[in-house]
Design an enzyme around this catalytic site. Structure first.
Site, short mmCIF file in Angstrom:
data_model
loop_
_atom_site.label_atom_id
_atom_site.label_comp_id
_atom_site.label_asym_id
_atom_site.label_seq_id
_atom_site.Cartn_x
_atom_site.Cartn_y
_atom_site.Cartn_z
CB SER A 234 -0.97 -0.05 1.18
OG SER A 234 -2.02 0.87 1.02
CG ASP A 328 -6.06 -3.16 -4.26
OD1 ASP A 328 -6.88 -2.74 -3.42
OD2 ASP A 328 -4.87 -2.80 -4.29
CG HIS A 362 -5.02 -3.06 -0.58
ND1 HIS A 362 -4.38 -2.41 -1.61
CD2 HIS A 362 -4.58 -2.46 0.57
CE1 HIS A 362 -3.60 -1.46 -1.12
NE2 HIS A 362 -3.70 -1.47 0.21
#
Length: 418
Positions: A234, A328, A362
């Protein structure tokens, strides 16, 4: 006599175990259930239904679950499909040095979708899942501006060095660093905001802070240079890519579901300034579950107005491994990886590898972690939607973790001297 055997009963959280049942009647229907309680007191459970074979046995490596939380042959399904009793909780070991997750396995007769305390299991056992192997040392780091924790394998070393970072929640997350140290790496779990005396919010990406962290790790007597690896997910992946672009110390970078443009925070490094793309909070959506869907908060990086915000990944001398979850929901990480690779190709670079997983969300983590598709996060008024489909995500975590380990060992050197 009915027996439930798990081998090994003590293992690292990313290590497969074998589950075997014997002493049943042929074709007997049974329920296998896994339960654990995390550090916050939240219980996680998974269950699956199996038929015994002609010998009265269930070998989870070969037998197909016929119902429960999954179906089909999933040797580690009872771990990968653990679900919290409360909505929006993520299973994550916070204090890796305090002990393992203790998982109780119960075997029940017939189909028990929700076994009550009054139902006595046919057999039970408890196993330990650790995030550090015996002898791994954790050293708190508060030197200069750098804040974090250094995980050192047992032995004199020297060991290949890795910096490990997470994302927009800030703080210090250590479970992946513990597992990497257990594989023979010297790992600096690095905080860069919302921890100790660091800024509470991330205002800018100060690359000199990350350079200081790299130099600190490389000067440690148990760390083998001349280069190091970086892994991030991230916002941490965004930092990872910038470190690969600007810091000569970085020779291997693992980018997991990140961005290749600067969003929300500009970058500064020795007179270099890269502007950021502002978020679009008005495009934030609330799903039927009450979670935030941030997918459209990020403006299209292909807009010519945003070209100046691109991370100059073509400058990277490091090898870069892009790990993408195509489902994601936090942002379009597949697009960001493709744009970075396109930029590298346009400059004649070949120092990249792409792993792209349909159905993965994600939070691609080591394979001991079940899918977390929605969870609360520090600084967010509501839980955040991360995406992912359970089966595809589990396979992506299993495959990508092994590829990440091979990638780091290939470019940082062997870890066999631990």
């Amino acid at each position: 006599m009915i027996q439930l055997q798990v081998t090994p009963e003590t293992s690292l959280a990313d290590t497969p175990v074998k589950i075997h049942v014997c002493g049943l009647a042929p074709a007997q229907l049974v329920t296998l259930q896994a339960s654990l309680t995390d550090e916050r007191g939240v219980q996680f459970q998974a269950r699956a239904f199996y038929y015994a074979d002609e010998a009265g046995e269930v070998d989870v490596e070969q037998a197909a679950a016929v119902g429960g939380d999954y179906v089909g042959v999933w040797p580690m399904g009872l771990f990968w499909f653990l679900k919290p009793e409360k909505l929006f909780y993520r299973l994550m070991r916070r204090d890796v040095m305090s002990g393992p997750f203790c998982i109780q396995l119960d075997l029940f007769d017939s189909c028990q979708p929700f076994p009550s305390p009054q139902v006595v299991p046919l057999a039970t056992c408890t196993l330990e899942r650790w995030y550090v192997s015996p002898g791994v040392e954790r050293v708190p780091i508060k030197e200069g501006r750098v804040r974090g924790a250094l995980f050192l394998p047992p032995g004199p070393g020297p060991f290949p060095g890795v910096i490990d970072m997470f994302g927009g929640a800030g703080g210090l997350i250590e479970f992946r660093a513990g597992l990497l140290a257990s594989q023979g790496f010297a790992v600096l779990a690095l905080a860069f905001f919302a921890y100790d005396d660091l800024p509470r919010v991330l205002v800018e990406m100060d690359m000199e802070y990350f350079e200081e962290a790299a130099d600190l790790l490389l000067k440690h007597p148990k760390v083998r240079g001349p280069g190091l690896g970086v892994i991030g997910v991230s916002k941490g992946a965004e930092v990872t890519l910038a470190m690969a672009a600007f810091l000569k110390q970085v020779v291997a970078a693992v980018w997991i579901n990140g961005m290749s443009f600067l969003y929300g925070n500009p970058l500064r490094y020795r007179g270099v300034h890269i502007p950021h793309i502002p978020y679009c909070p008005e495009k934030m959506l609330i799903t039927e579950t009450g979670a935030l869907d941030n997918y459209h908060v990020f403006k299209d990086p292909r807009d010519p107005a945003h070209v100046a915000a691109a991370i100059p990944v073509e400058k990277a001398q490091a090898e870069v491994l892009f790990v993408v979850g195509e489902a994601d929901r936090n942002f379009n990480s597949k697009l960001f990886a493709e744009l970075a690779i396109e930029r590298m190709k346009s400059h004649g670079k070949k120092n990249y590898t792409l792993l792209s997983y349909p159905g993965a969300g994600h939070l691609i983590e080591p394979p001991g972690s079940p899918l977390c598709s929605i969870s609360g996060i520090r600084g967010s008024p509501r839980p955040v939607h991360w995406g992912g489909e359970p089966e595809a995500h589990a396979k992506a975590q299993e495959h990508s973790w092994q590829e990440i380990l091979k990638f780091l060992k290939r470019h940082l050197g062997p870890t066999s001297n631990m």
